[in-house]
Design an enzyme around this catalytic site. Structure first.
Site, PDB file in Angstrom:
ATOM      1  CB  SER A  93      -1.772  -1.856 -16.711  1.00 21.89           C
ATOM      2  OG  SER A  93      -2.506  -1.750 -15.501  1.00 21.89           O
ATOM      3  CE  LYS A  94      -1.758 -10.664 -15.391  1.00 18.68           C
ATOM      4  NZ  LYS A  94      -2.273 -10.541 -14.039  1.00 18.68           N
ATOM      5  NE  ARG A  95      -0.389  -3.260 -10.362  1.00 20.32           N
ATOM      6  CZ  ARG A  95       0.611  -2.863 -11.137  1.00 20.32           C
ATOM      7  NH1 ARG A  95       0.457  -1.829 -11.943  1.00 20.32           N
ATOM      8  NH2 ARG A  95       1.774  -3.472 -11.113  1.00 20.32           N
TER       9      ARG A  95
END
Length: 510
Positions: free
Chosen positions: A266-268
């Site tokens: 994910s972007k996180r």
């Protein structure tokens, strides 16, 4: 995998924001298969959910694919025999297929309100049942299966809100073959009567996807494994619409996983570990939030394509470096793994470093001359290219070289403290100054002359070369590591070397 009919594949993203790097991999696998078999690569924009549409997202998708090297044969920009290639512009054609299913008793009108649906969910949950609008629960809802024909007509005539749902059989096995996963079997008793046509007249993904794939002659549907649960529904739609003999082959790709392997990348994760998860920079037009991309982070598109190809696909040998043409020749869906592929940022760095070392020095210079100019003003091209050739093997990104080579342009103002602490002795300053005089006396100009005279000097003093080699580097550059030291001394020149030795020994006092 069968390729008896012409290979026609599509990448069909939704313009709802930035394109995840996993989506780029999906597009790449489609492209490789198409090119290997002389087929057609289609870009289709699936924008049926207008509530989630994000301005600029479609342009971002096109630019991202182009940057990675994925060429589109048919699409919104290119046109083609099956235009338009945006589903929102194809809206009128979907209705006829939903109506056909209604007429044949394979779909039905559902007039349920949000309150009706919520009550149904609560009722099923209270009975310890999975909430689903299916072959059992539909008989307790407001639809054309439970209402009289007159009431259905009356509701339609006065414009009541409705959706059209597929009517699945209660207990029937749906079997299909997935090129990557083999045979998949699912019972319709575990499936919902999904909405095919929404209240605004727009098709859902399921109907639009199947209709468009059929009309565009898609031979292979290559997509992420998150769509695997939807595949049985799509198989039923092909069957219901009489297109089962034209159904494409399915291939559901494994997920791209977090570096630690537990869950989807994910972007996180990228923010947390300091790497991009998008191909190019993206600024959310609604929030203004900025996300970094591989392009702007200094990656070469060839490196990104090569890295992505090997995240899930395994060649028949141990080859790691591939040109796009080599990927096309080697690729096969049968060699794509079922299990998720862990993203390894260090491997991404490695790939970029390999491509950096393959580039010609003038190419690299052209890319980073603006950085040189910003840091040091006008620079001599020959001088800068010599520095690049000397230093590039030490770095993963070309953009790192100008800042790392500052000592070629300005005298160092600080000297590595760890080297001073570990290597500097009371006699080190005197040895360095004597060494500088030795270089001057012997008029050292070339790397070989500097190296030979360094060794002769150490031998004459009865010291090991390791005692002053690193102090020599730090005195001249301020840094503990860098390019081959004698190449560095020759490029700087005898006068600068001597000056820097004097400055350093004046500053460092033990």
């Amino acid at each position: 995998m069968s390729t008896e009919r012409p290979v026609r594949v599509r990448f069909a993203p939704s313009p709802t924001g930035a394109l995840h790097i996993g989506g780029v991999r999906t597009a790449l696998y489609n492209y490789l298969l198409a090119r290997k078999h002389g087929g057609t690569m289609i870009l289709r924009i699936e924008d049926t959910d207008q509530n989630r549409f994000v301005p600029g997202a479609e342009e971002y998708i096109r630019e991202s694919l182009k940057w990675v090297g994925i060429e589109i044969d048919e699409g919104p920009e290119q046109g083609g025999p099956h235009a338009p290639y945006r589903q929102s512009e194809r809206k009128p054609m979907y209705r006829q297929y939903a109506d056909k299913l209604i007429e044949e008793g394979l779909a039905y009108y559902a007039f349920d309100t949000e309150e009706d649906l919520e009550q149904m969910r609560k009722r099923l949950e209270a009975s310890k049942m999975q909430p689903a609008y299916d072959s059992v629960s539909r008989m307790g809802m407001k639809n054309s299966l439970t209402l009289s024909a007159d009431e259905v007509k009356e509701r339609l005539d006065r414009g009541d809100n409705y959706v059209i749902r597929i009517k699945l059989p209660r207990k029937e096995e749906v079997r299909f073959h997935d090129v990557i996963r083999g045979w998949v079997a699912v019972s319709t008793s575990t499936m919902d009567d999904k909405v095919l046509l929404k209240g605004d007249g727009m098709p859902t993904y399921h109907l639009a996807n199947v209709v468009d794939d059929y009309l565009m002659g898609i031979s292979h549907v290559i997509r992420g494994e998150e769509w695997l649960p939807s595949a049985p529904l799509h198989v039923m739609l092909y069957r219901y619409l009489g297109w089962e003999d034209k159904m494409p082959e399915f291939a559901h790709l494994p997920l791209l996983l977090k570096p630690e392997g537990n869950g989807k990348l994910s972007k996180r994760d990228g923010d947390r570990l300091g790497f991009p998860v998008f191909p190019i920079d993206w600024t959310d037009p609604k929030t203004g939030e900025k996300s970094s991309g591989y392009r702007e982070s200094g990656y070469y598109p060839e490196a990104v394509a090569n890295m992505l190809a090997l995240l899930g696909w395994h060649p028949s040998d141990n080859q790691e470096m591939f040109t796009m043409d080599e990927l096309i020749q080697s690729f096969s869906l049968e060699r794509v793994s079922k299990s998720g592929a862990k993203f390894d940022v260090n491997k991404a760095y490695w790939f970029n470093q390999q491509y950096l070392n393959q580039k010609s020095v003038p190419e690299i210079y052209a890319d980073i001359v603006p950085i040189f100019s910003e840091l040091y003003g006008s620079v001599n091209q020959e001088y800068a290219e010599t520095i690049i050739a000397m230093m590039r093997e030490k770095y993963q990104f070309a953009r790192e070289i100008p800042a790392a080579s500052s000592y070629f342009f300005v005298e160092p103002s600080a000297f590595d403290e760890e080297v001073i602490r570990k290597k500097w002795k009371p006699e080190t300053n005197g040895l360095l100054l004597e060494l500088g005089e030795w270089f001057t006396r012997n008029n050292c100009l070339t790397p070989t002359e500097f190296e030979d005279n360094f060794k002769i000097y150490c031998e004459s003093k009865g010291i090991k070369t390791g005692e002053i080699l690193q102090p020599l580097r730090v005195a001249v550059s301020g840094a503990p590591m860098g390019p081959p030291i004698f190449d560095m001394l020759a490029l700087l020149g005898l006068e600068k070397v001597l000056t820097r030795l004097i400055v350093c020994t004046n500053l460092i006092k033990l």
